[in-house]
Motif scaffolding. Structure first.
Motif, PDB file in Angstrom:
ATOM      1  N   SER A   2      19.004   0.871   3.774  1.00 60.97           N
ATOM      2  CA  SER A   2      17.820   1.714   3.907  1.00 60.97           C
ATOM      3  C   SER A   2      18.274   3.151   4.128  1.00 60.97           C
ATOM      4  N   ALA A   3      17.661   4.078   3.407  1.00 55.08           N
ATOM      5  CA  ALA A   3      17.983   5.502   3.568  1.00 55.08           C
ATOM      6  C   ALA A   3      16.675   6.271   3.690  1.00 55.08           C
ATOM      7  N   ALA A   4      16.449   6.877   4.849  1.00 48.56           N
ATOM      8  CA  ALA A   4      15.171   7.546   5.118  1.00 48.56           C
ATOM      9  C   ALA A   4      15.404   8.982   5.557  1.00 48.56           C
ATOM     10  N   TYR A   5      14.576   9.870   5.048  1.00 51.22           N
ATOM     11  CA  TYR A   5      14.625  11.251   5.518  1.00 51.22           C
ATOM     12  C   TYR A   5      14.250  11.301   6.999  1.00 51.22           C
ATOM     13  N   SER A   6      14.976  12.099   7.746  1.00 54.89           N
ATOM     14  CA  SER A   6      14.722  12.242   9.175  1.00 54.89           C
ATOM     15  C   SER A   6      13.686  13.339   9.420  1.00 54.89           C
ATOM     16  N   GLN A   7      12.539  12.942   9.968  1.00 55.34           N
ATOM     17  CA  GLN A   7      11.484  13.886  10.381  1.00 55.34           C
ATOM     18  C   GLN A   7      11.192  14.910   9.290  1.00 55.34           C
ATOM     19  N   ILE A   8      10.969  14.410   8.071  1.00 57.84           N
ATOM     20  CA  ILE A   8      10.844  15.278   6.915  1.00 57.84           C
ATOM     21  C   ILE A   8       9.640  16.211   7.008  1.00 57.84           C
ATOM     22  N   GLU A   9       8.485  15.714   7.554  1.00 57.52           N
ATOM     23  CA  GLU A   9       7.310  16.571   7.630  1.00 57.52           C
ATOM     24  C   GLU A   9       7.546  17.770   8.536  1.00 57.52           C
ATOM     25  N   LEU A  10       8.228  17.554   9.655  1.00 55.97           N
ATOM     26  CA  LEU A  10       8.487  18.657  10.573  1.00 55.97           C
ATOM     27  C   LEU A  10       9.463  19.657   9.966  1.00 55.97           C
ATOM     28  N   ARG A  11      10.430  19.166   9.236  1.00 57.91           N
ATOM     29  CA  ARG A  11      11.380  20.068   8.581  1.00 57.91           C
ATOM     30  C   ARG A  11      10.689  20.893   7.492  1.00 57.91           C
ATOM     31  N   LEU A  12       9.768  20.266   6.789  1.00 56.33           N
ATOM     32  CA  LEU A  12       9.007  21.011   5.789  1.00 56.33           C
ATOM     33  C   LEU A  12       8.067  22.014   6.445  1.00 56.33           C
ATOM     34  N   LEU A  13       7.480  21.656   7.579  1.00 60.33           N
ATOM     35  CA  LEU A  13       6.637  22.603   8.306  1.00 60.33           C
ATOM     36  C   LEU A  13       7.448  23.817   8.745  1.00 60.33           C
ATOM     37  N   VAL A 179       9.399   3.714   0.016  1.00 63.12           N
ATOM     38  CA  VAL A 179       8.324   3.571   0.994  1.00 63.12           C
ATOM     39  C   VAL A 179       8.223   4.882   1.772  1.00 63.12           C
ATOM     40  N   HIS A 180       7.235   5.684   1.433  1.00 63.37           N
ATOM     41  CA  HIS A 180       7.055   6.992   2.058  1.00 63.37           C
ATOM     42  C   HIS A 180       8.325   7.840   1.893  1.00 63.37           C
ATOM     43  N   ASP A 181       9.062   8.048   2.978  1.00 65.29           N
ATOM     44  CA  ASP A 181      10.250   8.912   2.932  1.00 65.29           C
ATOM     45  C   ASP A 181      11.545   8.096   2.895  1.00 65.29           C
ATOM     46  N   GLU A 182      11.450   6.851   2.468  1.00 67.29           N
ATOM     47  CA  GLU A 182      12.579   5.921   2.551  1.00 67.29           C
ATOM     48  C   GLU A 182      12.860   5.263   1.198  1.00 67.29           C
ATOM     49  N   LEU A 183      14.151   5.071   0.907  1.00 70.46           N
ATOM     50  CA  LEU A 183      14.579   4.296  -0.252  1.00 70.46           C
ATOM     51  C   LEU A 183      15.315   3.051   0.239  1.00 70.46           C
ATOM     52  N   VAL A 184      15.067   1.926  -0.430  1.00 74.57           N
ATOM     53  CA  VAL A 184      15.679   0.656  -0.037  1.00 74.57           C
ATOM     54  C   VAL A 184      16.478   0.112  -1.220  1.00 74.57           C
ATOM     55  N   PHE A 185      17.707  -0.337  -0.935  1.00 72.59           N
ATOM     56  CA  PHE A 185      18.638  -0.790  -1.976  1.00 72.59           C
ATOM     57  C   PHE A 185      19.152  -2.191  -1.663  1.00 72.59           C
ATOM     58  N   GLU A 186      19.545  -2.893  -2.721  1.00 81.41           N
ATOM     59  CA  GLU A 186      20.419  -4.061  -2.590  1.00 81.41           C
ATOM     60  C   GLU A 186      21.787  -3.650  -3.102  1.00 81.41           C
ATOM     61  N   ASN A 222      19.099  -7.923   5.597  1.00 81.03           N
ATOM     62  CA  ASN A 222      17.695  -7.822   5.182  1.00 81.03           C
ATOM     63  C   ASN A 222      17.167  -6.462   5.627  1.00 81.03           C
ATOM     64  N   TRP A 223      15.972  -6.131   5.172  1.00 80.31           N
ATOM     65  CA  TRP A 223      15.402  -4.801   5.427  1.00 80.31           C
ATOM     66  C   TRP A 223      15.215  -4.564   6.926  1.00 80.31           C
ATOM     67  N   LEU A 224      14.741  -5.563   7.639  1.00 83.99           N
ATOM     68  CA  LEU A 224      14.516  -5.420   9.088  1.00 83.99           C
ATOM     69  C   LEU A 224      15.797  -5.033   9.806  1.00 83.99           C
ATOM     70  N   ASP A 225      16.882  -5.694   9.469  1.00 83.72           N
ATOM     71  CA  ASP A 225      18.148  -5.448  10.178  1.00 83.72           C
ATOM     72  C   ASP A 225      18.731  -4.074   9.871  1.00 83.72           C
ATOM     73  N   THR A 226      18.300  -3.440   8.779  1.00 84.97           N
ATOM     74  CA  THR A 226      18.801  -2.073   8.518  1.00 84.97           C
ATOM     75  C   THR A 226      18.242  -1.091   9.542  1.00 84.97           C
ATOM     76  N   LYS A 227      17.209  -1.489  10.278  1.00 82.16           N
ATOM     77  CA  LYS A 227      16.580  -0.604  11.265  1.00 82.16           C
ATOM     78  C   LYS A 227      17.206  -0.735  12.636  1.00 82.16           C
ATOM     79  N   GLN A 228      18.079  -1.681  12.803  1.00 82.68           N
ATOM     80  CA  GLN A 228      18.662  -1.919  14.130  1.00 82.68           C
ATOM     81  C   GLN A 228      19.695  -0.865  14.480  1.00 82.68           C
TER      82      GLN A 228
END
Length: 228
Positions: A2-13, A179-186, A222-228
């Motif tokens: 999983s690769a997600a932008y960190s706080q992208i809305e605030l950085r754009l603001l 998914v929103h600001d996130e990309l998910v890969f296998e 799995n996707w859940l474990d990428t968040k740990q």
């Protein structure tokens, strides 16, 4: 992966408003909400409590979504007067943010639309309505759309860059979801490090802003474990 932008809305603001204090908070690294809490409350960032940070996070996103003191008071479970004081203090500290939001609404009134940093337009006829509720909705859309729309543009640019880079590198990885600001890969185990480096480079390089784009990457079976 999983690769997600960190706080992208605030950085754009920060980028769109060019507010010096907000830009510096984003550049300082770490938790942007903690940085903004320190500025709003006027304490050292190391003295920011979890409650202070949580309140700053709520008002940061309330700002992006155009919420007023009534909605904020309900979210924070504080009085209307306390919420109003919190908002006033926020905009006293980040005057550039207030000016940007107001200018975005005024631009929509004059031109009938707002646009992302890449020039994609969102038409907002509601800002010219006589009905207060419809007009207020239009004003929130006008203030919010350049931020949310630019975030949507960024992730799409990143998807194209990553897809091109995957073909060039010949990695056995598949981009499954956005998914929103996130990309998910296998990805097979042998290519995890290579994919992580590729994805970070392409996502963080998708645009040059006044503040750095940062990406959080996680891996797991799995996707859940990428968040740990």
């Amino acid at each position: 992966m999983s690769a997600a932008y960190s706080q992208i809305e605030l950085r754009l603001l920060a980028h769109l408003s060019n507010d010096e204090a907000f830009v510096q908070a984003c550049k300082a690294g770490g938790d942007i909400h903690g940085q903004t809490a320190a500025l709003i409350i006027d304490v050292d960032v190391k003295d920011v409590t979890s409650d202070m940070g949580a309140r700053a996070k709520t008002i940061n996103f309330a700002t992006i979504y155009g919420q007023g003191p009534h909605a904020l008071s309900q979210q924070l479970k504080i009085t209307h007067a306390e919420a109003r004081a919190f908002i006033d203090r926020y905009f006293e500290r980040f005057t550039g943010v207030r000016q940007y939001l107001d200018s975005s609404v005024e631009f929509a009134r004059q031109h009938g639309y707002v646009q992302t940093i890449f020039g994609r337009r969102r038409y907002v006829p509601e800002v010219r309505e006589r009905n207060f509720n419809i007009r207020a909705f239009g004003e929130r859309v006008a203030a919010n759309s350049p931020i949310q729309g630019s975030a949507a543009d960024l992730i799409k640019i990143a998807m194209v860059r990553v897809a091109d880079a995957l073909r060039e590198r010949g990695l056995e990885a598949t981009m499954l979801l956005q998914v929103h600001d996130e990309l998910v890969f296998e990805v097979p185990d042998r290519d995890v490090d290579a994919l992580g480096e590729l994805v970070r480079t392409e996502m963080e390089g998708a645009a040059e802003l006044a503040v750095p784009l940062l990406v959080d990457i996680g891996t797991g079976p799995n996707w859940l474990d990428t968040k740990q």
